[in-house]
Design a protein around this motif. Structure first.
Motif, PDB file in Angstrom:
ATOM      1  N   PHE A  99      63.031  17.755-157.640  1.00 51.08           N
ATOM      2  CA  PHE A  99      64.130  17.964-156.142  1.00 51.08           C
ATOM      3  C   PHE A  99      64.103  16.698-155.893  1.00 51.08           C
ATOM      4  O   PHE A  99      63.851  16.066-156.123  1.00 51.08           O
ATOM      5  CB  PHE A  99      64.120  18.905-155.800  1.00 51.08           C
ATOM      6  N   LYS A 100      66.132  16.743-155.328  1.00 49.66           N
ATOM      7  CA  LYS A 100      66.453  15.215-155.093  1.00 49.66           C
ATOM      8  C   LYS A 100      65.603  15.077-154.227  1.00 49.66           C
ATOM      9  O   LYS A 100      65.453  14.792-153.079  1.00 49.66           O
ATOM     10  CB  LYS A 100      67.618  16.197-154.447  1.00 49.66           C
ATOM     11  N   GLY A 101      65.729  13.321-154.894  1.00 49.06           N
ATOM     12  CA  GLY A 101      64.540  12.463-154.081  1.00 49.06           C
ATOM     13  C   GLY A 101      63.478  12.690-154.223  1.00 49.06           C
ATOM     14  O   GLY A 101      62.339  12.008-153.001  1.00 49.06           O
ATOM     15  N   GLY A 102      62.500  13.170-155.255  1.00 45.13           N
ATOM     16  CA  GLY A 102      60.796  14.152-155.237  1.00 45.13           C
ATOM     17  C   GLY A 102      59.955  12.844-154.503  1.00 45.13           C
ATOM     18  O   GLY A 102      59.193  12.567-153.883  1.00 45.13           O
ATOM     19  N   ILE A 103      60.345  11.853-155.002  1.00 48.24           N
ATOM     20  CA  ILE A 103      59.216  11.209-155.440  1.00 48.24           C
ATOM     21  C   ILE A 103      60.370   9.837-155.799  1.00 48.24           C
ATOM     22  O   ILE A 103      59.668   8.721-155.767  1.00 48.24           O
ATOM     23  CB  ILE A 103      58.682  10.420-156.548  1.00 48.24           C
ATOM     24  N   ASP A 104      61.446   9.196-154.931  1.00 52.19           N
ATOM     25  CA  ASP A 104      61.925   8.371-154.649  1.00 52.19           C
ATOM     26  C   ASP A 104      61.752   7.694-153.350  1.00 52.19           C
ATOM     27  O   ASP A 104      62.224   6.237-153.283  1.00 52.19           O
ATOM     28  CB  ASP A 104      63.639   8.565-154.931  1.00 52.19           C
ATOM     29  N   GLY A 105      60.737   7.874-152.242  1.00 52.15           N
ATOM     30  CA  GLY A 105      60.315   6.859-151.487  1.00 52.15           C
ATOM     31  C   GLY A 105      59.577   6.542-151.835  1.00 52.15           C
ATOM     32  O   GLY A 105      59.582   5.425-151.090  1.00 52.15           O
ATOM     33  N   GLY A 106      58.201   6.490-152.609  1.00 53.26           N
ATOM     34  CA  GLY A 106      57.661   5.251-153.053  1.00 53.26           C
ATOM     35  C   GLY A 106      57.906   4.616-153.260  1.00 53.26           C
ATOM     36  O   GLY A 106      57.791   3.686-154.643  1.00 53.26           O
ATOM     37  N   HIS A 107      58.705   3.307-152.574  1.00 57.22           N
ATOM     38  CA  HIS A 107      60.004   2.008-153.323  1.00 57.22           C
ATOM     39  C   HIS A 107      57.972   0.986-154.006  1.00 57.22           C
ATOM     40  O   HIS A 107      59.348   0.069-154.470  1.00 57.22           O
ATOM     41  CB  HIS A 107      60.128   1.468-152.500  1.00 57.22           C
ATOM     42  N   ASN A 108      56.678   1.610-152.876  1.00 59.51           N
ATOM     43  CA  ASN A 108      56.509   0.376-153.558  1.00 59.51           C
ATOM     44  C   ASN A 108      55.193   0.704-154.712  1.00 59.51           C
ATOM     45  O   ASN A 108      54.191   0.276-154.912  1.00 59.51           O
ATOM     46  CB  ASN A 108      55.152  -0.045-152.484  1.00 59.51           C
ATOM     47  N   ILE A 109      55.348   1.353-154.957  1.00 61.10           N
ATOM     48  CA  ILE A 109      54.271   2.416-156.550  1.00 61.10           C
ATOM     49  C   ILE A 109      53.974   1.775-157.521  1.00 61.10           C
ATOM     50  O   ILE A 109      55.137   1.113-158.404  1.00 61.10           O
ATOM     51  CB  ILE A 109      54.795   3.669-157.015  1.00 61.10           C
ATOM     52  N   LEU A 141      60.275  17.781-167.933  1.00 56.66           N
ATOM     53  CA  LEU A 141      60.601  18.238-166.629  1.00 56.66           C
ATOM     54  C   LEU A 141      62.409  17.801-166.223  1.00 56.66           C
ATOM     55  O   LEU A 141      63.260  16.683-166.795  1.00 56.66           O
ATOM     56  CB  LEU A 141      59.447  15.990-166.155  1.00 56.66           C
ATOM     57  N   PHE A 142      62.251  18.187-165.210  1.00 51.73           N
ATOM     58  CA  PHE A 142      63.566  18.775-164.649  1.00 51.73           C
ATOM     59  C   PHE A 142      63.692  17.325-163.145  1.00 51.73           C
ATOM     60  O   PHE A 142      62.626  17.592-162.641  1.00 51.73           O
ATOM     61  CB  PHE A 142      63.911  19.219-164.289  1.00 51.73           C
ATOM     62  N   PHE A 143      64.418  16.352-163.791  1.00 48.97           N
ATOM     63  CA  PHE A 143      64.644  15.971-162.355  1.00 48.97           C
ATOM     64  C   PHE A 143      66.335  15.909-161.138  1.00 48.97           C
ATOM     65  O   PHE A 143      67.031  15.854-162.404  1.00 48.97           O
ATOM     66  CB  PHE A 143      64.755  13.827-162.445  1.00 48.97           C
ATOM     67  N   GLU A 144      66.264  16.518-160.493  1.00 53.27           N
ATOM     68  CA  GLU A 144      67.794  16.902-159.976  1.00 53.27           C
ATOM     69  C   GLU A 144      68.901  15.464-160.045  1.00 53.27           C
ATOM     70  O   GLU A 144      67.968  14.763-158.926  1.00 53.27           O
ATOM     71  CB  GLU A 144      67.287  17.469-158.458  1.00 53.27           C
ATOM     72  N   TYR A 145      69.707  15.535-160.171  1.00 54.87           N
ATOM     73  CA  TYR A 145      70.180  14.063-159.922  1.00 54.87           C
ATOM     74  C   TYR A 145      70.906  14.483-158.220  1.00 54.87           C
ATOM     75  O   TYR A 145      71.728  15.496-157.634  1.00 54.87           O
ATOM     76  CB  TYR A 145      71.750  14.343-160.451  1.00 54.87           C
ATOM     77  N   ASN A 146      70.898  13.428-157.471  1.00 59.91           N
ATOM     78  CA  ASN A 146      71.583  12.805-156.766  1.00 59.91           C
ATOM     79  C   ASN A 146      73.092  12.264-156.700  1.00 59.91           C
ATOM     80  O   ASN A 146      73.156  11.697-156.589  1.00 59.91           O
ATOM     81  CB  ASN A 146      70.556  11.959-155.658  1.00 59.91           C
ATOM     82  N   LYS A 147      74.001  13.636-156.611  1.00 54.88           N
ATOM     83  CA  LYS A 147      75.050  12.835-156.221  1.00 54.88           C
ATOM     84  C   LYS A 147      76.395  12.681-155.349  1.00 54.88           C
ATOM     85  O   LYS A 147      76.767  12.000-155.335  1.00 54.88           O
ATOM     86  CB  LYS A 147      76.153  14.370-157.049  1.00 54.88           C
ATOM     87  N   ASP A 148      75.326  13.041-154.083  1.00 54.88           N
ATOM     88  CA  ASP A 148      75.622  12.490-152.810  1.00 54.88           C
ATOM     89  C   ASP A 148      75.623  10.951-153.078  1.00 54.88           C
ATOM     90  O   ASP A 148      76.552  10.054-152.583  1.00 54.88           O
ATOM     91  CB  ASP A 148      74.941  13.160-151.573  1.00 54.88           C
ATOM     92  N   ASN A 149      74.309  10.318-153.269  1.00 52.41           N
ATOM     93  CA  ASN A 149      74.226   9.419-153.413  1.00 52.41           C
ATOM     94  C   ASN A 149      74.381   8.717-154.998  1.00 52.41           C
ATOM     95  O   ASN A 149      74.497   7.457-155.362  1.00 52.41           O
ATOM     96  CB  ASN A 149      72.871   8.849-153.146  1.00 52.41           C
ATOM     97  N   LYS A 150      74.593   9.359-155.893  1.00 51.41           N
ATOM     98  CA  LYS A 150      74.919   9.125-157.173  1.00 51.41           C
ATOM     99  C   LYS A 150      74.559   7.873-157.885  1.00 51.41           C
ATOM    100  O   LYS A 150      74.850   7.105-157.851  1.00 51.41           O
ATOM    101  CB  LYS A 150      76.631   8.248-156.910  1.00 51.41           C
ATOM    102  N   HIS A 151      73.170   8.511-157.965  1.00 53.98           N
ATOM    103  CA  HIS A 151      72.372   7.710-158.415  1.00 53.98           C
ATOM    104  C   HIS A 151      71.491   8.757-159.049  1.00 53.98           C
ATOM    105  O   HIS A 151      71.445   9.845-158.770  1.00 53.98           O
ATOM    106  CB  HIS A 151      71.524   7.295-158.725  1.00 53.98           C
ATOM    107  N   GLY A 152      70.957   8.338-160.055  1.00 50.15           N
ATOM    108  CA  GLY A 152      69.653   9.662-160.993  1.00 50.15           C
ATOM    109  C   GLY A 152      68.137   9.361-159.944  1.00 50.15           C
ATOM    110  O   GLY A 152      68.094   8.414-159.095  1.00 50.15           O
ATOM    111  N   ALA A 153      67.016  10.081-160.611  1.00 53.27           N
ATOM    112  CA  ALA A 153      65.968  10.327-160.763  1.00 53.27           C
ATOM    113  C   ALA A 153      65.463   9.189-161.120  1.00 53.27           C
ATOM    114  O   ALA A 153      65.536   7.688-161.539  1.00 53.27           O
ATOM    115  CB  ALA A 153      65.384  11.291-160.975  1.00 53.27           C
ATOM    116  N   LEU A 154      64.303   8.948-159.770  1.00 52.98           N
ATOM    117  CA  LEU A 154      63.483   7.774-159.413  1.00 52.98           C
ATOM    118  C   LEU A 154      64.437   6.262-159.831  1.00 52.98           C
ATOM    119  O   LEU A 154      63.401   5.186-159.022  1.00 52.98           O
ATOM    120  CB  LEU A 154      62.814   7.208-160.645  1.00 52.98           C
ATOM    121  N   THR A 155      65.449   6.240-158.621  1.00 48.30           N
ATOM    122  CA  THR A 155      66.534   4.879-157.967  1.00 48.30           C
ATOM    123  C   THR A 155      65.590   4.415-156.715  1.00 48.30           C
ATOM    124  O   THR A 155      65.368   5.660-156.109  1.00 48.30           O
ATOM    125  CB  THR A 155      67.464   5.314-158.252  1.00 48.30           C
TER     126      THR A 155
END
Length: 451
Positions: free
Chosen positions: A170-180, A190-204
């Motif tokens: 879901f939204k931002g599920g694994i987006d927060g690991g910027h040093n991965i 897989l299903f990645f929920e699109y973050n329409k609030d920030n207008k970016h796709g998964a894994l941004t």
């Protein structure tokens, strides 16, 4: 949660339920005469009934702290036999700031509570929020859902491995690991929920550091990245890997590269490399994966326990320096001595690990998997060392230990009756001399090379 807190929560829940039940019945009596003529009151009755049912169900969900592999986890159980990591309230910050995770973290796949077994299938939102000392996260096959922003603030996290049952992130599920550096999928659908609030796709945000993405699904499927509303996927679909596909290498199983290049999402990767997957829970496909000695990229799933003896075999070669790196500076690698007899099992310490040869290894490190970018791989031909009384055999495939053979568990060899399961890339002990009167026995491994 503390026992006092749980008791207070239960009393509060019972009080609320009592209040609603009491009010509900009074309301029914007072409005019985106009029951069929007043739609507004019917809606109120329906709302009260729904609230009562919801509270009744939630009363039987329990929250507690469980320990697994040296780590503590907040677990919420459900009546259907499933459980989740993190609290029930979707609006709450589900992480527990009093719990810290350091280094490699393996999540539990099931838990026993009050005599009942629960299967863990969900990680609630924000669960690992701010866990800056966690370096690797391994999610087992029992999990299907990853909630919002699960790894926000995990600044030291270098690798995430997701199990075969992960379906929805879901939204931002694994987006927060910027040093991965490494992202591992065992399932391609897989299903990645699109973050329409920030207008970016998964894994941004991962594209700056992410080097390798692995997908070990041998029958790849399209990825879905879109909005998820009321249990339904809402079109249009978005490209989930459009950014990381330009910077990271996608590693896929042997013989599947061209299929991945046609699948939505996966085709975003500009570089796709086929890799040999050696999995202790699977079988090597001799005819397709390795036909002769070769140099390839290898991902090796083989769990190693530290401070215990592990049987070991593989089609790979490991030199002395690499053994220290993988198993620790004080690791011991022992090869079976054919002079072993009924009284003493003898092993000889060696400096290198050769392909297809059975060993026992005492490691000062524990690990679940290793990646080798380029590795010489021998044709898988597991060897058996025959002695005067015993033999020691390498095994690569999952199965059962044959009746009368011995398997290693902890620091002991135990005789099998044909009902003991064994994973791949291990070794088993057998008798060369038939002995119908032999009784089940164990061999205790000491600190010397005699056992």
């Amino acid at each position: 949660l503390s026992d006092v807190k749980k008791i207070m929560n239960n009393y509060l829940t019972l009080f609320i339920i009592f209040f609603y039940v009491h009010y509900f019945f009074i309301y029914i009596i007072e409005t019985s005469k106009t029951y069929f003529n007043n739609k507004l009151k019917m809606k109120k009755i329906f709302f009260l009934l729904l609230t009562f049912i919801t509270l009744s169900v939630n009363m039987f969900a329990d929250s507690f702290i469980s320990e697994y592999m040296g780590n503590k986890f907040v677990v919420v159980t459900h009546n259907d036999g499933t459980a989740q990591l993190g609290e029930k309230d979707e609006l709450a910050l589900d992480h527990n700031p009093s719990i810290s995770y350091v280094g490699e973290v393996l999540l539990p796949d099931s838990i026993t509570y009050n005599g009942k077994n629960y299967v863990l299938n969900t990680i609630s939102q924000y669960y690992f929020n701010g866990q800056s000392q966690m370096t690797k996260l391994i999610i087992p096959d029992s999990y299907s859902d990853i909630g919002h922003n699960v790894i926000n603030g995990c600044t030291s996290l270098k690798e995430i491995s997701l199990g075969k049952s992960i379906k929805r992130i879901f939204k931002g599920g694994i987006d927060g690991g910027h040093n991965i550096d490494n992202l591992i999928f065992n399932n391609s659908e897989l299903f990645f929920e699109y973050n329409k609030d920030n207008k970016h796709g998964a894994l941004t945000g991962l594209e700056d550091n992410l080097k390798r993405v692995f997908c070990f699904d041998k029958e790849p499927k399209d990825v879905i990245s879109t909005d998820y509303v009321n249990g339904k996927y809402i079109t249009p679909y978005y490209d989930p890997f459009v950014k990381i596909g330009k910077t990271a290498i996608l590693y896929v199983p042997m013989g599947t590269k061209n299929i991945y290049k046609e699948k939505f999402g996966w085709k975003d990767f500009e570089r796709i490399v086929e890799i040999l997957v050696l999995d202790e829970n699977d079988s090597i496909r001799y005819d397709k994966e390795i036909t002769e000695d070769d140099s390839v990229a290898v991902y090796f799933y083989r769990s190693i326990s530290k401070n215990k003896w592990n049987t070991f075999s593989s089609p790979l070669t490991f030199k002395q320096d690499e053994i220290k790196s993988l198993f620790g500076n004080d690791a011991m690698v022992l090869e079976f001595n054919p002079l072993s007899n009924h009284n003493v099992l003898r092993f000889t310490e060696v400096k290198n690990i050769d392909p297809n040869v059975p060993y026992i290894i005492k490691s000062s490190k524990s690990w679940v998997s290793q990646f080798f970018e380029i590795r010489d791989v021998a044709k898988p031909e597991p060897k058996t060392i025959n002695g005067n009384v015993f033999n020691f055999a390498a095994i690569y495939n999952v199965g059962y230990v044959p009746d009368g053979k011995w398997f290693l568990n902890g620091n002991n060899f135990y005789r099998s009756r044909g009902m003991n399961k064994i994973k791949g890339f291990r070794s088993i002990l057998g008798l060369n001399v038939p002995n119908n009167n032999a009784k089940p026995m164990s061999f205790i491994i000491g600190s010397t090379t005699d056992i």
